[in-house]
Design a protein around this motif. Structure first.
Motif, short mmCIF file in Angstrom:
data_model
loop_
_atom_site.label_atom_id
_atom_site.label_comp_id
_atom_site.label_asym_id
_atom_site.label_seq_id
_atom_site.Cartn_x
_atom_site.Cartn_y
_atom_site.Cartn_z
N UNK A 68 -4.65 2.18 -13.42
CA UNK A 68 -5.38 0.93 -13.29
C UNK A 68 -6.34 1.00 -12.10
N UNK A 69 -7.65 0.83 -12.32
CA UNK A 69 -8.61 0.83 -11.20
C UNK A 69 -8.36 -0.35 -10.27
N UNK A 70 -8.38 -0.08 -8.96
CA UNK A 70 -8.20 -1.12 -7.96
C UNK A 70 -9.23 -0.93 -6.85
N UNK A 71 -9.48 -2.01 -6.12
CA UNK A 71 -10.40 -1.93 -4.99
C UNK A 71 -10.02 -3.01 -3.97
N UNK A 72 -10.35 -2.76 -2.74
CA UNK A 72 -10.04 -3.73 -1.70
C UNK A 72 -10.62 -3.30 -0.37
N UNK A 73 -10.68 -4.24 0.55
CA UNK A 73 -11.27 -3.97 1.86
C UNK A 73 -10.23 -3.62 2.91
N UNK A 74 -8.97 -3.67 2.54
CA UNK A 74 -7.90 -3.40 3.51
C UNK A 74 -7.08 -2.20 3.04
N UNK A 75 -7.14 -1.13 3.78
CA UNK A 75 -6.41 0.10 3.48
C UNK A 75 -5.81 0.64 4.77
N UNK A 76 -4.61 1.18 4.70
CA UNK A 76 -3.95 1.68 5.92
C UNK A 76 -3.05 2.85 5.58
N UNK A 77 -2.87 3.75 6.56
CA UNK A 77 -1.94 4.87 6.39
C UNK A 77 -0.58 4.53 6.98
N UNK A 78 -0.35 3.27 7.28
CA UNK A 78 0.93 2.78 7.81
C UNK A 78 1.50 1.79 6.80
N UNK A 79 2.63 2.13 6.20
CA UNK A 79 3.19 1.31 5.12
C UNK A 79 3.59 -0.08 5.61
N UNK A 80 4.01 -0.19 6.87
CA UNK A 80 4.39 -1.50 7.39
C UNK A 80 3.19 -2.44 7.47
N UNK A 81 2.02 -1.92 7.78
CA UNK A 81 0.80 -2.74 7.84
C UNK A 81 0.49 -3.30 6.46
N UNK A 82 0.61 -2.47 5.43
CA UNK A 82 0.34 -2.94 4.06
C UNK A 82 1.31 -4.06 3.67
N UNK A 83 2.57 -3.92 4.06
CA UNK A 83 3.55 -4.98 3.77
C UNK A 83 3.18 -6.28 4.48
N UNK A 84 2.76 -6.18 5.73
CA UNK A 84 2.38 -7.39 6.48
C UNK A 84 1.19 -8.08 5.83
N UNK A 85 0.19 -7.30 5.41
CA UNK A 85 -0.96 -7.89 4.73
C UNK A 85 -0.53 -8.66 3.48
N UNK A 86 0.39 -8.05 2.71
CA UNK A 86 0.84 -8.70 1.48
C UNK A 86 1.57 -10.00 1.79
N UNK A 87 2.47 -9.98 2.76
CA UNK A 87 3.20 -11.19 3.13
C UNK A 87 2.25 -12.27 3.65
N UNK A 88 1.18 -11.87 4.32
CA UNK A 88 0.20 -12.81 4.84
C UNK A 88 -0.74 -13.37 3.76
N UNK A 89 -0.55 -12.94 2.52
CA UNK A 89 -1.34 -13.48 1.42
C UNK A 89 -2.74 -12.93 1.31
N UNK A 90 -2.95 -11.69 1.75
CA UNK A 90 -4.30 -11.12 1.77
C UNK A 90 -4.62 -10.29 0.53
N UNK A 91 -3.66 -10.12 -0.37
CA UNK A 91 -3.96 -9.36 -1.58
C UNK A 91 -2.70 -8.88 -2.29
#
Length: 306
Positions: free
Chosen positions: A214-237
């Motif tokens: 599935x093609x996806x795109x976004x402005x927030x990408x990180x090589x730290x898995x904890x950062x991605x989790x925080x973004x998701x919990x914060x409702x950013x995508x």
């Protein structure tokens, strides 16, 4: 360099008074035993036995060497016993590498419990989402997702039923809705975890028995898995993360599993050690400690899937 087995043959021959009997006791051929004696004599520069057609006895030099050889073999036996005891004892230091999100937010309290149960153990923890090379860095083991292929390393299973999930916060879903088709994912903000420096362009999902990228795109990408989790919990995508990493967030209602009938890629979790000799009692104890805790957390997450 003198071989230990040659020294053992020397002592056996001296005790039994016969090279043939010593060879038989050690399950050697007479030719191999004779070669061992010749190696010793060549190394030491003296004859250790006086031979005749009917008898064999120690030479004067052999008699002088015998007590020293016995002491050396005894010391080696004691050293091996110490190593064996160390391997079977729950003491010493364990150096462990683990993914950042899983390590900080799930494993850390469990590791503390493990230390309290085994006061003679200490831990040195390394948090990183990069795959550590256990053959080059001073690590005893690493917790990793996926399976090993073509490697001499040993992978001890921790959690085998650990698929990746598509998740988002209730706030994000309220604002942007839930994607009804895989194609609609491209219209949402994807929060991507980078492997190395590469930003993923697709998320792999199984829909109605067919795997699709599935093609996806976004402005927030990180090589730290904890950062991605925080973004998701914060409702950013939307995030595409393993079930065990999202378990506590899903159970607490901070995240929602989107379209559970879309199956994500497997993310089996293993405890990896450099080789079989490194599977010590402490390593096995740590695995036995983590397996039921991970299974319980995964089961709780499954009950809260939407």
């Amino acid at each position: 360099m003198t071989r230990l087995t040659d020294l053992e043959l020397f002592v056996r021959t001296a005790d039994l008074g016969s090279l043939t009997a010593a060879a038989k006791a050690m399950d050697w051929s007479p030719a191999a035993a004779s070669a061992a004696v010749k190696r010793l004599e060549a190394t030491w520069g003296v004859a250790v036995f006086v031979r005749s057609t009917r008898s064999l006895r120690l030479s004067t030099e052999g008699e002088r060497m015998l007590p020293h050889v016995r002491a050396a073999l005894s010391a080696m036996t004691e050293a091996q016993a110490v190593v064996s005891k160390t391997r079977s004892a729950l003491r010493g230091e364990l150096q462990l590498s683990m993914p950042s999100d899983l390590g900080r937010n799930i494993l850390l309290p469990w590791l503390e419990t493990f230390l309290q149960r085994h006061p003679d153990l200490s831990l040195r923890l390394h948090f990183s989402d990069r795959t550590a090379d256990l053959m080059r860095v001073p690590l005893d083991m690493a917790i990793r997702y996926g399976t090993l292929r073509g490697s001499a390393q040993v992978a001890l299973p921790l959690l085998l039923n650990n698929p990746r999930l598509l998740v988002a916060s209730p706030q994000y879903i309220a604002r942007h809705g839930t994607p009804a088709t895989v194609a609609e994912l491209a219209q949402h903000e994807a929060l991507s975890f980078m492997v190395g420096d590469e930003v993923p362009k697709t998320w792999r999902l199984c829909v109605q028995g067919q795997w699709v990228d599935a093609p996806v795109q976004g402005r927030r990408n990180a090589n730290d898995s904890e950062v991605v989790s925080r973004w998701a919990v914060d409702g950013l995508g939307l995030a595409y993360r393993s079930q065990i990493d999202m378990a506590a967030h899903i159970a607490a209602g901070r995240l929602v599993h989107i379209n559970p009938h879309w199956q994500g890629e497997p993310g089996d979790l293993h405890l990896v050690v450099p080789g079989r000799k490194q599977v010590t009692a402490a390593v096995r104890a740590l695995r036995d400690h983590l397996v039921p805790l991970l299974a319980q957390l995964a089961a709780g997450s499954a009950q809260h899937k939407r």
